[in-house]
Design a protein around this motif. Structure first.
Motif, PDB file in Angstrom:
ATOM      1  N   THR A 176     -48.443  18.228 -16.649  1.00 58.00           N
ATOM      2  CA  THR A 176     -49.109  17.415 -17.664  1.00 58.00           C
ATOM      3  C   THR A 176     -48.259  17.250 -18.912  1.00 58.00           C
ATOM      4  OG1 THR A 176     -50.193  19.379 -18.553  1.00 58.00           O
ATOM      5  CG2 THR A 176     -51.418  18.135 -16.903  1.00 58.00           C
ATOM      6  N   ASP A 177     -48.723  16.326 -19.790  1.00 58.20           N
ATOM      7  CA  ASP A 177     -48.038  16.111 -21.062  1.00 58.20           C
ATOM      8  C   ASP A 177     -48.605  16.990 -22.163  1.00 58.20           C
ATOM      9  OD1 ASP A 177     -50.494  14.923 -21.470  1.00 58.20           O
ATOM     10  OD2 ASP A 177     -49.708  12.923 -21.939  1.00 58.20           O
ATOM     11  N   ARG A 178     -49.576  17.828 -21.817  1.00 57.48           N
ATOM     12  CA  ARG A 178     -50.151  18.785 -22.775  1.00 57.48           C
ATOM     13  C   ARG A 178     -50.555  20.036 -22.006  1.00 57.48           C
ATOM     14  NH1 ARG A 178     -54.559  14.555 -24.466  1.00 57.48           N
ATOM     15  NH2 ARG A 178     -52.748  13.301 -23.961  1.00 57.48           N
ATOM     16  N   GLY A 179     -50.651  21.137 -22.712  1.00 50.17           N
ATOM     17  CA  GLY A 179     -50.952  22.371 -22.020  1.00 50.17           C
ATOM     18  C   GLY A 179     -50.843  23.557 -22.962  1.00 50.17           C
ATOM     19  N   PRO A 180     -50.825  24.757 -22.412  1.00 54.51           N
ATOM     20  CA  PRO A 180     -50.833  25.080 -20.971  1.00 54.51           C
ATOM     21  C   PRO A 180     -52.196  24.853 -20.319  1.00 54.51           C
ATOM     22  CG  PRO A 180     -50.957  27.076 -22.275  1.00 54.51           C
ATOM     23  CD  PRO A 180     -50.764  25.963 -23.258  1.00 54.51           C
ATOM     24  N   ILE A 181     -52.179  24.777 -18.985  1.00 52.81           N
ATOM     25  CA  ILE A 181     -53.383  24.589 -18.189  1.00 52.81           C
ATOM     26  C   ILE A 181     -53.721  25.920 -17.526  1.00 52.81           C
ATOM     27  CG2 ILE A 181     -54.451  23.315 -16.302  1.00 52.81           C
ATOM     28  CD1 ILE A 181     -53.721  21.569 -18.726  1.00 52.81           C
ATOM     29  N   GLU A 182     -54.851  26.484 -17.895  1.00 55.23           N
ATOM     30  CA  GLU A 182     -55.265  27.778 -17.340  1.00 55.23           C
ATOM     31  C   GLU A 182     -56.414  27.648 -16.347  1.00 55.23           C
ATOM     32  OE1 GLU A 182     -53.751  30.514 -17.828  1.00 55.23           O
ATOM     33  OE2 GLU A 182     -52.636  30.338 -19.722  1.00 55.23           O
ATOM     34  N   GLY A 183     -57.160  26.525 -16.405  1.00 59.71           N
ATOM     35  CA  GLY A 183     -58.304  26.332 -15.523  1.00 59.71           C
ATOM     36  C   GLY A 183     -58.793  24.902 -15.575  1.00 59.71           C
ATOM     37  N   PRO A 184     -59.806  24.559 -14.785  1.00 58.09           N
ATOM     38  CA  PRO A 184     -60.315  23.183 -14.722  1.00 58.09           C
ATOM     39  C   PRO A 184     -60.719  22.608 -16.072  1.00 58.09           C
ATOM     40  CG  PRO A 184     -61.210  24.489 -12.922  1.00 58.09           C
ATOM     41  CD  PRO A 184     -60.482  25.445 -13.825  1.00 58.09           C
ATOM     42  N   GLU A 185     -61.206  23.445 -16.962  1.00 60.01           N
ATOM     43  CA  GLU A 185     -61.630  22.929 -18.269  1.00 60.01           C
ATOM     44  C   GLU A 185     -60.464  22.345 -19.061  1.00 60.01           C
ATOM     45  OE1 GLU A 185     -60.511  27.241 -18.602  1.00 60.01           O
ATOM     46  OE2 GLU A 185     -61.765  26.048 -17.246  1.00 60.01           O
ATOM     47  N   ASP A 186     -59.247  22.825 -18.796  1.00 56.72           N
ATOM     48  CA  ASP A 186     -58.075  22.312 -19.509  1.00 56.72           C
ATOM     49  C   ASP A 186     -57.599  20.971 -18.956  1.00 56.72           C
ATOM     50  OD1 ASP A 186     -57.886  24.578 -21.198  1.00 56.72           O
ATOM     51  OD2 ASP A 186     -56.899  25.703 -19.590  1.00 56.72           O
ATOM     52  N   LEU A 187     -58.027  20.630 -17.735  1.00 59.50           N
ATOM     53  CA  LEU A 187     -57.681  19.339 -17.146  1.00 59.50           C
ATOM     54  C   LEU A 187     -58.745  18.277 -17.403  1.00 59.50           C
ATOM     55  CD1 LEU A 187     -56.176  20.317 -13.655  1.00 59.50           C
ATOM     56  CD2 LEU A 187     -54.975  19.190 -15.534  1.00 59.50           C
ATOM     57  N   ALA A 188     -59.867  18.674 -17.959  1.00 62.30           N
ATOM     58  CA  ALA A 188     -60.981  17.745 -18.177  1.00 62.30           C
ATOM     59  C   ALA A 188     -60.530  16.556 -19.017  1.00 62.30           C
ATOM     60  CB  ALA A 188     -62.148  18.462 -18.853  1.00 62.30           C
ATOM     61  N   GLY A 189     -60.780  15.347 -18.480  1.00 67.10           N
ATOM     62  CA  GLY A 189     -60.449  14.120 -19.190  1.00 67.10           C
ATOM     63  C   GLY A 189     -59.006  13.676 -19.053  1.00 67.10           C
ATOM     64  N   LEU A 190     -58.148  14.474 -18.452  1.00 64.62           N
ATOM     65  CA  LEU A 190     -56.744  14.094 -18.292  1.00 64.62           C
ATOM     66  C   LEU A 190     -56.570  13.217 -17.054  1.00 64.62           C
ATOM     67  CD1 LEU A 190     -54.767  17.360 -19.179  1.00 64.62           C
ATOM     68  CD2 LEU A 190     -55.672  15.565 -20.679  1.00 64.62           C
ATOM     69  N   LYS A 191     -55.838  12.121 -17.211  1.00 64.86           N
ATOM     70  CA  LYS A 191     -55.596  11.169 -16.122  1.00 64.86           C
ATOM     71  C   LYS A 191     -54.363  11.650 -15.336  1.00 64.86           C
ATOM     72  CE  LYS A 191     -55.319   7.726 -19.025  1.00 64.86           C
ATOM     73  NZ  LYS A 191     -55.739   8.414 -20.272  1.00 64.86           N
ATOM     74  N   ILE A 192     -54.618  12.079 -14.105  1.00 62.07           N
ATOM     75  CA  ILE A 192     -53.570  12.676 -13.270  1.00 62.07           C
ATOM     76  C   ILE A 192     -53.291  11.764 -12.081  1.00 62.07           C
ATOM     77  CG2 ILE A 192     -52.832  14.709 -12.013  1.00 62.07           C
ATOM     78  CD1 ILE A 192     -53.390  15.237 -14.972  1.00 62.07           C
ATOM     79  N   ARG A 193     -52.033  11.381 -11.922  1.00 58.67           N
ATOM     80  CA  ARG A 193     -51.666  10.527 -10.785  1.00 58.67           C
ATOM     81  C   ARG A 193     -51.842  11.266  -9.477  1.00 58.67           C
ATOM     82  NH1 ARG A 193     -47.924  10.614  -6.168  1.00 58.67           N
ATOM     83  NH2 ARG A 193     -47.983   8.451  -5.389  1.00 58.67           N
ATOM     84  N   VAL A 194     -52.439  10.595  -8.487  1.00 65.02           N
ATOM     85  CA  VAL A 194     -52.570  11.126  -7.129  1.00 65.02           C
ATOM     86  C   VAL A 194     -52.189  10.033  -6.139  1.00 65.02           C
ATOM     87  CG1 VAL A 194     -54.394  12.777  -7.709  1.00 65.02           C
ATOM     88  CG2 VAL A 194     -55.011  10.461  -6.964  1.00 65.02           C
ATOM     89  N   GLN A 195     -51.936  10.432  -4.904  1.00 61.91           N
ATOM     90  CA  GLN A 195     -51.731   9.477  -3.833  1.00 61.91           C
ATOM     91  C   GLN A 195     -53.049   8.749  -3.539  1.00 61.91           C
ATOM     92  OE1 GLN A 195     -49.594  11.144  -0.399  1.00 61.91           O
ATOM     93  NE2 GLN A 195     -49.113  12.916  -1.664  1.00 61.91           N
ATOM     94  N   GLU A 196     -52.929   7.557  -2.964  1.00 63.88           N
ATOM     95  CA  GLU A 196     -54.132   6.793  -2.613  1.00 63.88           C
ATOM     96  C   GLU A 196     -54.733   7.401  -1.348  1.00 63.88           C
ATOM     97  OE1 GLU A 196     -53.844   2.579  -2.673  1.00 63.88           O
ATOM     98  OE2 GLU A 196     -52.437   2.563  -4.347  1.00 63.88           O
ATOM     99  N   SER A 197     -55.504   8.436  -1.543  1.00 66.43           N
ATOM    100  CA  SER A 197     -56.064   9.219  -0.446  1.00 66.43           C
ATOM    101  C   SER A 197     -57.400   9.785  -0.876  1.00 66.43           C
ATOM    102  CB  SER A 197     -55.098  10.355  -0.075  1.00 66.43           C
ATOM    103  OG  SER A 197     -55.749  11.423   0.552  1.00 66.43           O
ATOM    104  N   ASP A 198     -58.391   9.704   0.018  1.00 65.52           N
ATOM    105  CA  ASP A 198     -59.698  10.262  -0.318  1.00 65.52           C
ATOM    106  C   ASP A 198     -59.616  11.759  -0.543  1.00 65.52           C
ATOM    107  OD1 ASP A 198     -59.091  10.680   2.346  1.00 65.52           O
ATOM    108  OD2 ASP A 198     -61.086  10.207   3.114  1.00 65.52           O
ATOM    109  N   VAL A 199     -58.732  12.438   0.189  1.00 70.93           N
ATOM    110  CA  VAL A 199     -58.566  13.883   0.011  1.00 70.93           C
ATOM    111  C   VAL A 199     -58.023  14.193  -1.379  1.00 70.93           C
ATOM    112  CG1 VAL A 199     -57.343  15.937   0.815  1.00 70.93           C
ATOM    113  CG2 VAL A 199     -58.250  14.309   2.475  1.00 70.93           C
TER     114      VAL A 199
END
Length: 357
Positions: A176-199
């Motif tokens: 990410t462009d901000r952090g550190p990330i220790e758990g799901p609450e730290d990723l809340a609202g962050l737009k993270i690129r993923v592959q085009e996959s339902d999984v």
């Protein structure tokens, strides 16, 4: 010496191997001749040359491991069989190459797990988040015929394809462009690129982020512009794509250990006598080990490059993301057979843990 002729495939004549290879203008006729002087990624001074399609560059561990395979095969068969690796998608994109291998116009190819799922969803349990705990766990499963033997042979009757094994894509993590990330609450609202996959979409939601499908080549610019806050991948890709320059917080989520399958045309294999078929299998097993060695070296080098560049690497508590990762994996098990495969994979990890204890 020239390679043996290729029989016309079923359902009408496609280009023969020689037609196909000599028809690639980017490389030229001279560069593609299968006999004569040695070439990068080729073992040509043999009676039969196997063509191998690869979508990576000549510097990638896949190319190096498959070149090693060709050299060792030539030695093991006393010059009866060798291989030529065609890198950079020079024989076509993966979805095209799968058909070429099925038809016998290309002998072998490295194919991503998502492409193999298009042939059979029976492969999905091996491609899910949480399926593998590590590269060692993944390799132990791939070499266990009691788990993958029937699966790897399942495409032979319908597609004339045999899965020989796989090359790891390494453990995938979030950056990410901000952090550190220790758990799901730290990723809340962050737009993270993923592959085009339902999984991957479900996985990123479970990790706390906002999944944003996007072509991989667009990620750097999107991070730079603030359209994305991060992405997920392995250490090697993170460094080679220069994402460390604009997303300098790397979190070891280990949410998926990716996999590329190595597939072959079964009719081509069956042209070999019994001793050469055994040498072929043994040599490929050695090539898998060589790939892991090369991949580990490259991952270590990339990690050091990250540290030298000032990337902040965080290793969160396993319980922060682990249960969510496993839960997502299990939601995509669609049959009793999927459940059985998944349990068998997990049992390998448990037995490895007991051995280490």
């Amino acid at each position: 010496m020239a390679s043996s002729p290729l029989r016309p495939p079923r359902g009408g004549r496609r280009a023969s191997r020689r037609d196909l290879l000599l028809g690639l203008p980017a490389l030229g006729v001279g560069a593609l001749a299968l006999g004569g002087c040695a070439q990068a990624g080729a073992t040509t001074d043999v009676e039969n040359v196997l063509s191998i399609s690869l979508n990576q560059t000549e510097s990638h561990p896949s190319f190096q491991a498959l070149s090693f395979f060709g050299e060792q095969l030539a030695e093991a068969t006393e010059g009866r069989w060798g291989a030529r690796v065609y890198a950079n998608e020079s024989l076509g994109a993966q979805q095209e190459v799968v058909q070429l291998v099925s038809d016998g116009a290309v002998d072998m190819a490295v194919i991503s797990s998502t492409q193999v799922e298009n042939l059979s969803m029976d492969f999905r349990p091996l491609n899910l988040p949480g399926a593998f705990e590590s590269i060692d766990h993944q390799q132990a499963v791939l070499s266990d015929a009691s788990i993958v033997g029937d699966l790897f042979a399942s495409l032979e009757p319908t597609h004339r394809l045999r899965v020989l094994g796989g090359f790891t894509q390494g453990s995938r993590h979030v950056y990410t462009d901000r952090g550190p990330i220790e758990g799901p609450e730290d990723l809340a609202g962050l737009k993270i690129r993923v592959q085009e996959s339902d999984v991957f979409m479900a996985l990123m939601r479970a990790l706390g982020g906002s999944p944003t499908p996007m072509a991989y080549g667009e990620v750097y610019t999107a991070l730079q512009a603030g359209v994305l806050n991060g992405a997920e991948n392995n250490e090697v890709s993170y460094v080679t794509q220069r994402h460390d320059e604009i997303a300098p917080y790397f979190t070891l989520t280990n949410h998926l250990v990716g996999l590329d399958y190595v597939m072959a045309n079964v009719d081509r294999i069956e042209e070999m006598d019994e001793a050469d078929q055994q040498a072929y299998a043994d040599t490929f097993a050695a090539a898998q080990e060589e790939f892991v060695r090369l991949w580990t070296e490259e991952t270590d080098a990339s990690t050091q490059q990250m540290l030298d560049a000032g990337v902040e690497i965080t290793e969160p508590d396993p319980e922060a993301f682990g249960p969510a990762i496993e839960e997502v994996g299990r939601t995509f098990l669609e049959s009793a057979e999927d459940e059985e495969m998944y349990r068998a994979v997990q049992a390998v990890a448990e037995s490895m843990g007991e051995e280490d204890a």
